[in-house]
Every structure is written in C-alpha cells, then in structure tokens.
Motif scaffolding. Structure first.
Motif, mmCIF file in Angstrom:
data_model
loop_
_atom_site.group_PDB
_atom_site.id
_atom_site.type_symbol
_atom_site.label_atom_id
_atom_site.label_comp_id
_atom_site.label_asym_id
_atom_site.label_seq_id
_atom_site.Cartn_x
_atom_site.Cartn_y
_atom_site.Cartn_z
ATOM 1 N N SER A 79 97.231 -111.709 58.185
ATOM 2 C CA SER A 79 97.409 -111.195 59.533
ATOM 3 C C SER A 79 97.497 -109.830 59.396
ATOM 4 C CB SER A 79 98.553 -111.921 60.261
ATOM 5 O OG SER A 79 99.813 -111.690 59.621
ATOM 6 N N PHE A 80 96.990 -108.894 60.354
ATOM 7 C CA PHE A 80 96.995 -107.487 60.363
ATOM 8 C C PHE A 80 97.739 -107.142 61.701
ATOM 9 C CE2 PHE A 80 93.913 -108.563 57.070
ATOM 10 C CZ PHE A 80 94.167 -107.631 56.171
ATOM 11 N N ILE A 81 98.370 -105.939 61.416
ATOM 12 C CA ILE A 81 98.693 -105.213 62.700
ATOM 13 C C ILE A 81 97.749 -104.672 63.481
ATOM 14 C CG2 ILE A 81 100.044 -103.255 63.554
ATOM 15 C CD1 ILE A 81 101.907 -103.583 61.137
ATOM 16 N N THR A 82 97.643 -104.946 64.814
ATOM 17 C CA THR A 82 96.541 -104.422 65.402
ATOM 18 C C THR A 82 96.758 -103.147 65.796
ATOM 19 O OG1 THR A 82 96.036 -106.597 66.536
ATOM 20 C CG2 THR A 82 95.438 -104.859 67.814
ATOM 21 N N PRO A 83 95.961 -101.946 65.967
ATOM 22 C CA PRO A 83 96.265 -100.786 66.324
ATOM 23 C C PRO A 83 96.596 -100.548 67.736
ATOM 24 C CG PRO A 83 94.389 -100.936 64.725
ATOM 25 C CD PRO A 83 94.680 -102.054 65.013
ATOM 26 N N ILE A 84 97.458 -99.855 68.115
ATOM 27 C CA ILE A 84 97.729 -99.617 69.427
ATOM 28 C C ILE A 84 96.444 -99.020 70.426
ATOM 29 C CG2 ILE A 84 98.856 -98.201 71.071
ATOM 30 C CD1 ILE A 84 101.262 -98.345 69.068
ATOM 31 N N SER A 85 95.615 -98.134 69.445
ATOM 32 C CA SER A 85 94.354 -97.732 70.409
ATOM 33 C C SER A 85 93.533 -98.851 70.673
ATOM 34 C CB SER A 85 93.726 -96.900 69.221
ATOM 35 O OG SER A 85 93.208 -97.489 68.095
ATOM 36 N N THR A 86 93.343 -100.078 69.816
ATOM 37 C CA THR A 86 92.529 -101.163 70.264
ATOM 38 C C THR A 86 93.198 -101.868 71.330
ATOM 39 O OG1 THR A 86 91.825 -101.455 67.841
ATOM 40 C CG2 THR A 86 91.506 -103.159 69.360
ATOM 41 N N LEU A 87 94.504 -102.040 71.518
ATOM 42 C CA LEU A 87 95.223 -102.598 72.546
ATOM 43 C C LEU A 87 94.819 -101.870 73.590
ATOM 44 C CD1 LEU A 87 98.689 -103.593 70.850
ATOM 45 C CD2 LEU A 87 96.858 -105.213 71.413
ATOM 46 N N ARG A 88 95.058 -100.525 73.689
ATOM 47 C CA ARG A 88 95.075 -99.709 74.805
ATOM 48 C C ARG A 88 93.384 -99.553 75.379
ATOM 49 N NH1 ARG A 88 96.221 -94.475 72.547
ATOM 50 N NH2 ARG A 88 98.407 -95.080 72.725
ATOM 51 N N GLU A 89 92.412 -99.720 74.472
ATOM 52 C CA GLU A 89 91.082 -99.870 75.134
ATOM 53 C C GLU A 89 90.766 -101.138 75.832
ATOM 54 O OE1 GLU A 89 88.770 -99.256 71.492
ATOM 55 O OE2 GLU A 89 89.336 -97.362 71.318
ATOM 56 N N SER A 90 91.402 -102.280 75.073
ATOM 57 C CA SER A 90 91.247 -103.569 75.856
ATOM 58 C C SER A 90 91.814 -103.623 77.014
ATOM 59 C CB SER A 90 91.525 -104.636 74.871
ATOM 60 O OG SER A 90 92.791 -104.698 74.700
ATOM 61 N N THR A 92 92.532 -100.767 79.256
ATOM 62 C CA THR A 92 91.747 -100.231 80.001
ATOM 63 C C THR A 92 90.489 -100.794 80.434
ATOM 64 O OG1 THR A 92 92.309 -98.236 78.717
ATOM 65 C CG2 THR A 92 90.297 -97.915 80.050
ATOM 66 N N ALA A 93 89.870 -101.640 79.782
ATOM 67 C CA ALA A 93 88.508 -102.560 80.279
ATOM 68 C C ALA A 93 88.909 -103.407 81.184
ATOM 69 C CB ALA A 93 87.857 -103.036 78.953
ATOM 70 N N ARG A 94 89.939 -104.030 80.822
ATOM 71 C CA ARG A 94 90.556 -105.386 81.862
ATOM 72 C C ARG A 94 91.018 -104.573 83.311
ATOM 73 N NH1 ARG A 94 93.551 -106.999 77.392
ATOM 74 N NH2 ARG A 94 95.422 -106.283 78.164
ATOM 75 N N ALA A 95 91.561 -103.412 83.162
ATOM 76 C CA ALA A 95 91.757 -102.795 84.572
ATOM 77 C C ALA A 95 90.689 -102.507 85.067
ATOM 78 C CB ALA A 95 92.802 -101.645 84.033
ATOM 79 N N ARG A 96 89.735 -101.805 84.387
ATOM 80 C CA ARG A 96 88.405 -101.171 85.048
ATOM 81 C C ARG A 96 87.873 -102.565 85.834
ATOM 82 N NH1 ARG A 96 86.645 -97.350 80.498
ATOM 83 N NH2 ARG A 96 87.846 -95.174 81.214
#
Length: 110
Positions: A79-90, A92-96
């Motif tokens: 398992s790896f830590i998911t970067p915050i930038s990836t979480l933020r992008e997803s 943002t896409a959901r909100a749009r």
C-alpha cells in the motif's frame, strides 16, 4: 563580568547583510530584538545570530510539493500513501459533475 557585544543599527545591517531600513522594519514588527537607547537602537550580536538561525530553511516533511509518494510505514508493503493532490483532483472532478447536474438545461425550444 558577562559582557555582550553590541552593534548599532548600521553595524547590525552590515552584519545581516541588509539595508538599515530593513533592520528598522524588523525591529518595528518585533521579529528582531533591540533596545532603544535615546534615538538609536542597540543590538546584541547573539540576538542577531539567533535571528539568522530562526530563518534557516527547514523542509516540511508533510509538504506534498517536496516529496514523492512513499510506502506507508504503518501497513503492508503493497500500500502507498495517496498524494493529497490526487485526492484534491478527484474531489474537484466530483464537485464539477455535481454542479453540472444541478444547472438547468439552457437548450432553446425549437
């Protein structure tokens, strides 16, 4: 006797390699300690050294811009830590997508 080496404003500016006005701004903001004796400021060299040391760059281990994804040390090796930038992008896409579904359809009747 415990004597401290002191400097004038001009000498402190020379010591910190900056302009005299910068020194006075730092004193006014409270970042740089000084004693005002009459019309001039007096600086203790050890205070100037401490000020310089407080400005040393320290890398923030939690800054996402300065580190890459690394294995999570609290779980298994896969398992790896998911970067915050990836979480933020997803997020943002959901909100749009949600906003798009809420907007009224502006198609003109023909």
């Amino acid at each position: 006797m415990n004597a401290f080496k002191t400097l004038s404003t001009a000498e402190a500016a020379n010591y910190l390699k900056c302009h005299k006005d910068t020194i006075l701004e730092l004193v006014k903001s409270g970042e740089l300690p000084a004693a005002k004796i009459g019309r001039s400021h007096v600086f203790v060299v050890s205070d100037l050294v401490n000020f310089i040391r407080s400005k040393y760059f320290q890398r923030n281990p939690f800054d996402i811009n300065t580190r890459e994804s690394s294995p999570c040390l609290l779980s298994n090796e896969d398992s790896f830590i998911t970067p915050i930038s990836t979480l933020r992008e997803s997020a943002t896409a959901r909100a749009r997508a949600q906003l798009k579904s809420l907007k009224p359809n502006k198609s003109k009747p023909g």
